[in-house]
Design a protein around this motif. Sequence first.
Motif, PDB file in Angstrom:
ATOM      1  N   PRO A  40       0.818  -1.232   0.000  1.00 58.21           N
ATOM      2  CA  PRO A  40       0.000   0.000   0.000  1.00 58.21           C
ATOM      3  C   PRO A  40       0.841   1.266   0.000  1.00 58.21           C
ATOM      4  O   PRO A  40       0.491   2.246  -0.666  1.00 58.21           O
ATOM      5  CB  PRO A  40      -0.826  -0.136   1.283  1.00 58.21           C
ATOM      6  CG  PRO A  40      -0.918  -1.611   1.517  1.00 58.21           C
ATOM      7  CD  PRO A  40       0.402  -2.172   1.055  1.00 58.21           C
ATOM      8  N   ALA A  41       1.967   1.267   0.727  1.00 61.46           N
ATOM      9  CA  ALA A  41       2.804   2.462   0.788  1.00 61.46           C
ATOM     10  C   ALA A  41       3.414   2.767  -0.576  1.00 61.46           C
ATOM     11  O   ALA A  41       3.446   3.923  -1.020  1.00 61.46           O
ATOM     12  CB  ALA A  41       3.897   2.284   1.837  1.00 61.46           C
ATOM     13  N   THR A  42       3.900   1.732  -1.254  1.00 63.64           N
ATOM     14  CA  THR A  42       4.492   1.930  -2.574  1.00 63.64           C
ATOM     15  C   THR A  42       3.428   2.354  -3.573  1.00 63.64           C
ATOM     16  O   THR A  42       3.636   3.254  -4.394  1.00 63.64           O
ATOM     17  CB  THR A  42       5.179   0.643  -3.050  1.00 63.64           C
ATOM     18  OG1 THR A  42       6.233   0.318  -2.136  1.00 63.64           O
ATOM     19  CG2 THR A  42       5.758   0.809  -4.447  1.00 63.64           C
ATOM     20  N   GLN A 303     -15.615   1.137   7.381  1.00 63.83           N
ATOM     21  CA  GLN A 303     -15.161   0.197   6.364  1.00 63.83           C
ATOM     22  C   GLN A 303     -14.028   0.842   5.581  1.00 63.83           C
ATOM     23  O   GLN A 303     -13.920   2.068   5.517  1.00 63.83           O
ATOM     24  CB  GLN A 303     -16.289  -0.186   5.419  1.00 63.83           C
ATOM     25  CG  GLN A 303     -16.890   0.962   4.641  1.00 63.83           C
ATOM     26  CD  GLN A 303     -17.961   0.488   3.677  1.00 63.83           C
ATOM     27  OE1 GLN A 303     -17.672   0.076   2.561  1.00 63.83           O
ATOM     28  NE2 GLN A 303     -19.213   0.559   4.108  1.00 63.83           N
ATOM     29  N   ASP A 304     -13.186   0.025   5.002  1.00 64.26           N
ATOM     30  CA  ASP A 304     -12.021   0.505   4.262  1.00 64.26           C
ATOM     31  C   ASP A 304     -12.458   0.927   2.861  1.00 64.26           C
ATOM     32  O   ASP A 304     -12.456   0.130   1.931  1.00 64.26           O
ATOM     33  CB  ASP A 304     -10.969  -0.611   4.205  1.00 64.26           C
ATOM     34  CG  ASP A 304      -9.655  -0.141   3.588  1.00 64.26           C
ATOM     35  OD1 ASP A 304      -9.628   0.969   3.023  1.00 64.26           O
ATOM     36  OD2 ASP A 304      -8.667  -0.898   3.679  1.00 64.26           O
ATOM     37  N   ARG A 305     -12.839   2.207   2.717  1.00 61.44           N
ATOM     38  CA  ARG A 305     -13.300   2.673   1.411  1.00 61.44           C
ATOM     39  C   ARG A 305     -12.178   2.713   0.387  1.00 61.44           C
ATOM     40  O   ARG A 305     -12.421   2.608  -0.813  1.00 61.44           O
ATOM     41  CB  ARG A 305     -13.968   4.047   1.541  1.00 61.44           C
ATOM     42  CG  ARG A 305     -15.410   3.943   1.987  1.00 61.44           C
ATOM     43  CD  ARG A 305     -16.126   5.261   1.884  1.00 61.44           C
ATOM     44  NE  ARG A 305     -15.696   6.205   2.885  1.00 61.44           N
ATOM     45  CZ  ARG A 305     -16.104   6.214   4.152  1.00 61.44           C
ATOM     46  NH1 ARG A 305     -16.953   5.288   4.569  1.00 61.44           N
ATOM     47  NH2 ARG A 305     -15.684   7.122   5.000  1.00 61.44           N
ATOM     48  N   GLY A 306     -10.938   2.906   0.849  1.00 55.16           N
ATOM     49  CA  GLY A 306      -9.817   2.859  -0.081  1.00 55.16           C
ATOM     50  C   GLY A 306      -9.706   1.503  -0.749  1.00 55.16           C
ATOM     51  O   GLY A 306      -9.568   1.403  -1.976  1.00 55.16           O
ATOM     52  N   SER A 307      -9.778   0.442   0.047  1.00 52.64           N
ATOM     53  CA  SER A 307      -9.730  -0.913  -0.513  1.00 52.64           C
ATOM     54  C   SER A 307     -10.944  -1.192  -1.378  1.00 52.64           C
ATOM     55  O   SER A 307     -10.840  -1.828  -2.435  1.00 52.64           O
ATOM     56  CB  SER A 307      -9.653  -1.950   0.615  1.00 52.64           C
ATOM     57  OG  SER A 307      -8.425  -1.855   1.297  1.00 52.64           O
ATOM     58  N   LEU A 308     -12.117  -0.702  -0.955  1.00 48.48           N
ATOM     59  CA  LEU A 308     -13.325  -0.932  -1.736  1.00 48.48           C
ATOM     60  C   LEU A 308     -13.209  -0.271  -3.105  1.00 48.48           C
ATOM     61  O   LEU A 308     -13.523  -0.884  -4.130  1.00 48.48           O
ATOM     62  CB  LEU A 308     -14.542  -0.396  -0.973  1.00 48.48           C
ATOM     63  CG  LEU A 308     -15.928  -0.820  -1.466  1.00 48.48           C
ATOM     64  CD1 LEU A 308     -16.933  -0.730  -0.327  1.00 48.48           C
ATOM     65  CD2 LEU A 308     -16.410   0.035  -2.629  1.00 48.48           C
ATOM     66  N   GLY A 309     -12.735   0.979  -3.127  1.00 43.35           N
ATOM     67  CA  GLY A 309     -12.585   1.685  -4.396  1.00 43.35           C
ATOM     68  C   GLY A 309     -11.571   1.022  -5.310  1.00 43.35           C
ATOM     69  O   GLY A 309     -11.805   0.881  -6.520  1.00 43.35           O
ATOM     70  N   THR A 310     -10.435   0.603  -4.738  1.00 45.22           N
ATOM     71  CA  THR A 310      -9.414  -0.071  -5.533  1.00 45.22           C
ATOM     72  C   THR A 310      -9.925  -1.379  -6.098  1.00 45.22           C
ATOM     73  O   THR A 310      -9.730  -1.691  -7.279  1.00 45.22           O
ATOM     74  CB  THR A 310      -8.161  -0.308  -4.683  1.00 45.22           C
ATOM     75  OG1 THR A 310      -7.587   0.953  -4.309  1.00 45.22           O
ATOM     76  CG2 THR A 310      -7.110  -1.113  -5.452  1.00 45.22           C
ATOM     77  N   LEU A 311     -10.599  -2.158  -5.256  1.00 43.44           N
ATOM     78  CA  LEU A 311     -11.158  -3.432  -5.709  1.00 43.44           C
ATOM     79  C   LEU A 311     -12.163  -3.219  -6.833  1.00 43.44           C
ATOM     80  O   LEU A 311     -12.176  -3.958  -7.827  1.00 43.44           O
ATOM     81  CB  LEU A 311     -11.843  -4.145  -4.545  1.00 43.44           C
ATOM     82  CG  LEU A 311     -11.021  -5.094  -3.686  1.00 43.44           C
ATOM     83  CD1 LEU A 311     -11.860  -5.587  -2.509  1.00 43.44           C
ATOM     84  CD2 LEU A 311     -10.514  -6.271  -4.509  1.00 43.44           C
ATOM     85  N   ALA A 312     -13.022  -2.224  -6.669  1.00 46.86           N
ATOM     86  CA  ALA A 312     -14.056  -1.984  -7.671  1.00 46.86           C
ATOM     87  C   ALA A 312     -13.445  -1.659  -9.025  1.00 46.86           C
ATOM     88  O   ALA A 312     -13.860  -2.195 -10.062  1.00 46.86           O
ATOM     89  CB  ALA A 312     -14.971  -0.846  -7.215  1.00 46.86           C
ATOM     90  N   VAL A 313     -12.444  -0.787  -9.043  1.00 42.28           N
ATOM     91  CA  VAL A 313     -11.805  -0.417 -10.308  1.00 42.28           C
ATOM     92  C   VAL A 313     -11.060  -1.604 -10.903  1.00 42.28           C
ATOM     93  O   VAL A 313     -11.175  -1.892 -12.110  1.00 42.28           O
ATOM     94  CB  VAL A 313     -10.859   0.782 -10.111  1.00 42.28           C
ATOM     95  CG1 VAL A 313     -10.056   1.049 -11.388  1.00 42.28           C
ATOM     96  CG2 VAL A 313     -11.659   2.027  -9.716  1.00 42.28           C
TER      97      VAL A 313
END
Length: 346
Positions: A40-42, A303-313
């Motif tokens: 995630p950091a990279t 909820q982890d919206r960052g992970s949700l957004g990444t997964l969705a895309v």
Amino acid sequence: MPPVRRLDGGGATLRDVAALAGVSPRTVSNVVGGYAAVTPATRAKVEAAIAELGYRPNVLARNLAYGRTGQIAVVVPYLDTPYFAELLQAIIPRARARGYDVLIDQTDGDADHERALLARAAGSFRYDGLILSPLGLVQEDLAERDPTLPLVVLGERRAEPGFDHIGIDDVAAARDATAHLLGLGRRRVAAIGEQRDREGVAARLRTQGYRQAHAEAGVEVDESLVVPRPRFNRRDGYEGMVQLLERDDPPDAVFGYSDLVAQGAVRAILERGLRVPEDIAVIGYDDIDEGRYSTPTLSTISQDRGSLGTLAVDRILARVESGAQVPGQELLVEHRLVARESTLGR
């Protein structure tokens, strides 16, 4: 090393991005393509460099070759709801990093509008794939979509062959929220947000979790404390709480089915001269940013919206770029209870 170009848009190369982020070109390629595991950091460093340089992957020729538009659509019920605004802030940078533009639409929960987005006439779409958070449609409606449309569904529906579903476990999350209140010794826990129409899937799942927490704690549910509301907004929370406060035996805790519902409830409680949480504890759902800065700060389900957004895309582009009718995937993002002043006090 030559100086890295800072550009408003176009002209930057993959090597420019790598130099600015301090990583290898291969790592940038992996982030852009979404093909390999990157920390995630990279990933954050690479996406920040992409945004600063205005880098656009060279997908134009590929899109033309395959008859694509280079655009995906994201459709939500309401743009004035902080949850969806914050979700879009996670989706758009990820799509941009993958070389796609995002079209945004609001349905207001209108079933006909949502259904029209799924009913494709040949060559009529201006986008390559659709990320949809439906409100007016039920599972049977999704089954009648055009099967050639790459689709990812967010919220409280199920995956089916040909599309993916991404969400959280609403029953477990609502159970955790209610169990938190019961664990504080509250015994008259109200729930504001139940919806009994065919579209109210999210509300019914949260009510199920509310009931499970009571059963596990050995506390009987007072059905008169389950307050139906048409929407998950502040007004609905406020009006639902006013209704509860007019009782001779008001609740000592409230689970709002969204943070906006909870904020409306807090306002009604304070207007009556009561204290939160001393007299009535309140917890919400969604962990919107303003809940961290309200008075009192709002306990919530995050909820982890960052992970949700990444997964969705990544899932929609996997479907767009593979062109295959692959089986649907059921993907859950983690949730956690965040206890703040509205239940714990200062």
